[in-house]
Scaffold this motif. Structure first.
Motif, PDB file in Angstrom:
ATOM      1  N   ALA A 198     -21.490  21.346  -0.932  1.00 23.78           N
ATOM      2  CA  ALA A 198     -22.260  21.305  -2.175  1.00 23.78           C
ATOM      3  C   ALA A 198     -22.611  22.718  -2.630  1.00 23.78           C
ATOM      4  O   ALA A 198     -22.739  23.640  -1.822  1.00 23.78           O
ATOM      5  CB  ALA A 198     -23.534  20.486  -1.972  1.00 23.78           C
ATOM      6  N   ARG A 200     -24.913  25.724  -3.944  1.00 24.46           N
ATOM      7  CA  ARG A 200     -26.274  26.126  -3.609  1.00 24.46           C
ATOM      8  C   ARG A 200     -27.226  25.656  -4.714  1.00 24.46           C
ATOM      9  O   ARG A 200     -26.952  25.800  -5.904  1.00 24.46           O
ATOM     10  CB  ARG A 200     -26.337  27.640  -3.458  1.00 24.46           C
ATOM     11  N   SER A 202     -28.098  22.560  -5.317  1.00 23.21           N
ATOM     12  CA  SER A 202     -27.788  21.234  -5.863  1.00 23.21           C
ATOM     13  C   SER A 202     -28.307  20.093  -4.987  1.00 23.21           C
ATOM     14  O   SER A 202     -28.080  18.929  -5.309  1.00 23.21           O
ATOM     15  CB  SER A 202     -26.275  21.088  -6.045  1.00 23.21           C
ATOM     16  N   PHE A 203     -29.015  20.417  -3.892  1.00 20.67           N
ATOM     17  CA  PHE A 203     -29.431  19.371  -2.957  1.00 20.67           C
ATOM     18  C   PHE A 203     -30.307  18.324  -3.631  1.00 20.67           C
ATOM     19  O   PHE A 203     -30.144  17.122  -3.401  1.00 20.67           O
ATOM     20  CB  PHE A 203     -30.179  19.975  -1.767  1.00 20.67           C
ATOM     21  N   ASP A 204     -31.236  18.750  -4.469  1.00 18.36           N
ATOM     22  CA  ASP A 204     -32.139  17.786  -5.099  1.00 18.36           C
ATOM     23  C   ASP A 204     -31.373  16.809  -5.984  1.00 18.36           C
ATOM     24  O   ASP A 204     -31.658  15.617  -6.004  1.00 18.36           O
ATOM     25  CB  ASP A 204     -33.201  18.528  -5.922  1.00 18.36           C
ATOM     26  N   HIS A 206     -28.254  15.898  -5.548  1.00 18.77           N
ATOM     27  CA  HIS A 206     -27.532  14.984  -4.661  1.00 18.77           C
ATOM     28  C   HIS A 206     -28.471  13.980  -4.010  1.00 18.77           C
ATOM     29  O   HIS A 206     -28.101  12.807  -3.827  1.00 18.77           O
ATOM     30  CB  HIS A 206     -26.782  15.776  -3.596  1.00 18.77           C
ATOM     31  N   ARG A 207     -29.679  14.412  -3.673  1.00 16.49           N
ATOM     32  CA  ARG A 207     -30.655  13.483  -3.075  1.00 16.49           C
ATOM     33  C   ARG A 207     -30.991  12.355  -4.053  1.00 16.49           C
ATOM     34  O   ARG A 207     -31.073  11.188  -3.669  1.00 16.49           O
ATOM     35  CB  ARG A 207     -31.913  14.251  -2.679  1.00 16.49           C
ATOM     36  N   ALA A 247     -23.806  16.006   1.629  1.00 20.64           N
ATOM     37  CA  ALA A 247     -24.894  16.985   1.516  1.00 20.64           C
ATOM     38  C   ALA A 247     -26.208  16.425   2.056  1.00 20.64           C
ATOM     39  O   ALA A 247     -26.966  17.140   2.720  1.00 20.64           O
ATOM     40  CB  ALA A 247     -25.054  17.408   0.061  1.00 20.64           C
ATOM     41  N   VAL A 248     -26.488  15.155   1.788  1.00 24.13           N
ATOM     42  CA  VAL A 248     -27.792  14.573   2.139  1.00 24.13           C
ATOM     43  C   VAL A 248     -27.807  14.031   3.566  1.00 24.13           C
ATOM     44  O   VAL A 248     -28.783  14.223   4.302  1.00 24.13           O
ATOM     45  CB  VAL A 248     -28.159  13.460   1.138  1.00 24.13           C
TER      46      VAL A 248
END
Length: 315
Positions: A198, A200, A202-204, A206-207, A247-248
């Motif tokens: 993923a 940098r 972008s985690f939120d 993807h969550r 990612a999650v």
């Protein structure tokens, strides 16, 4: 399993040739001109399996020179090696390489030994899965041994099931879960985990997407979860969903959905309702290879599915 052990059924077609004069090419990925290198040693066998969204031909061919415009006018074509070595368009191809063709591509090939491989043609172009992101051409994709072994095992299991099928309607009912397993293996082969990194920050995003995926999956109830259905429901490509679950949760989309299907099967077995069997519960949740299902179930829950069902009926 060698092709010689497969037998024809009402689902699976078998063709065998021992004379080059009688040989007919199969046009799953294009008709071409074959010149045997050893005409007196000619032999070819193939098993032909149509599924809901494509055509699959498992073939053991003869040592030859091949000239063909390989590919398909619609969808995408792939060649999966089993025991394979060739020089194709000047490039050496071996057992670790999957070929993906879009459009029609001129191919000049020398196969100095009898090769065994699967030719497959999907009606969809599979772009939403992140495969072979080019408009037209022939791509060569090397894969690691574990992914290739899993892909080959799935293909062989698929053909063995078709060979043993007595009722075409029962086999047709399993088309979708069979193809989902095959697509999962192809995703792992053509889009490896290190290609799902993923971006940098972008985690939120993807969550939130995985949370939405969970909500939509819950609406499916007891229906099997398939990646294409979820992709359409969420308005996101399978490749995007793959990236999000990786990612999650650190696992592929298919592993994530498989766990959900295992849990759904377990909940049904724990009810122990009259008439329920392990086989019916597994098939109802999209598991078509019962041996693989049982192994995965025991690895996940520490007991066999039959033990779960037996305990629920004692309570």
């Amino acid at each position: 399993m060698p092709l010689s052990r497969l037998k024809p059924s009402r689902v699976l077609g078998i063709e065998r040739f021992s004379d080059f004069g009688e040989f007919r090419a199969n046009e799953v990925l294009g008709l071409g001109t074959s010149t045997p290198l050893h005409p007196r040693e000619f032999s070819l066998s193939r098993a032909i399996l149509p599924l809901q969204d494509g055509l699959f031909v498992l073939q053991r061919a003869f040592a030859r020179r091949l000239e063909v415009d390989v590919g398909t006018d619609h969808g995408v074509g792939l060649t999966i090696p089993f025991a394979f070595h060739s020089v194709t368009n000047g490039r050496e191809i071996d057992n670790s390489t999957v070929n993906v063709a879009r459009g029609r591509v001129p191919v000049r090939c020398i196969e100095r030994q009898p090769n065994t491989y699967l030719m497959m043609r999907f009606n969809s172009d599979m772009r939403h899965r992140g495969w072979a992101d080019y408009d037209s051409g022939l791509g060569f994709f090397r894969s690691h041994d574990v992914a290739m072994a899993r892909l080959r095992a799935t293909i062989l299991n698929m053909f063995c099931l078709a060979s043993d099928a007595a009722d075409p309607r029962q086999f047709e009912a399993q088309n979708r879960p069979i193809q989902e397993t095959l697509l999962a293996c192809l995703d792992d082969t053509l889009v490896p985990a290190d290609g799902l990194a993923a971006r940098r920050g972008s985690f939120d995003k993807h969550r939130k997407l995985v949370a939405h995926l969970d909500e939509v999956a819950a609406l499916f109830g007891s229906k099997p979860l398939y990646s294409d259905d979820l992709s359409r429901a969420l308005g996101a490509s399978v490749r995007t969903l793959q990236t999000a679950t990786h990612a999650v949760h650190g696992v592929s989309l298919h592993h994530y959905l498989r766990l959900k299907r295992l849990w759904s099967t377990r909940m049904q077995l724990m009810t122990g309702r009259p008439g329920l069997s392990v086989k019916s519960a597994a098939l109802g949740n999209g598991f078509w290879h019962l041996g693989d299902f049982s192994r995965g179930y025991k690895m996940t829950f520490g007991e066999s599915p039959s033990e779960t069902l037996a305990r629920s009926r004692r309570l």
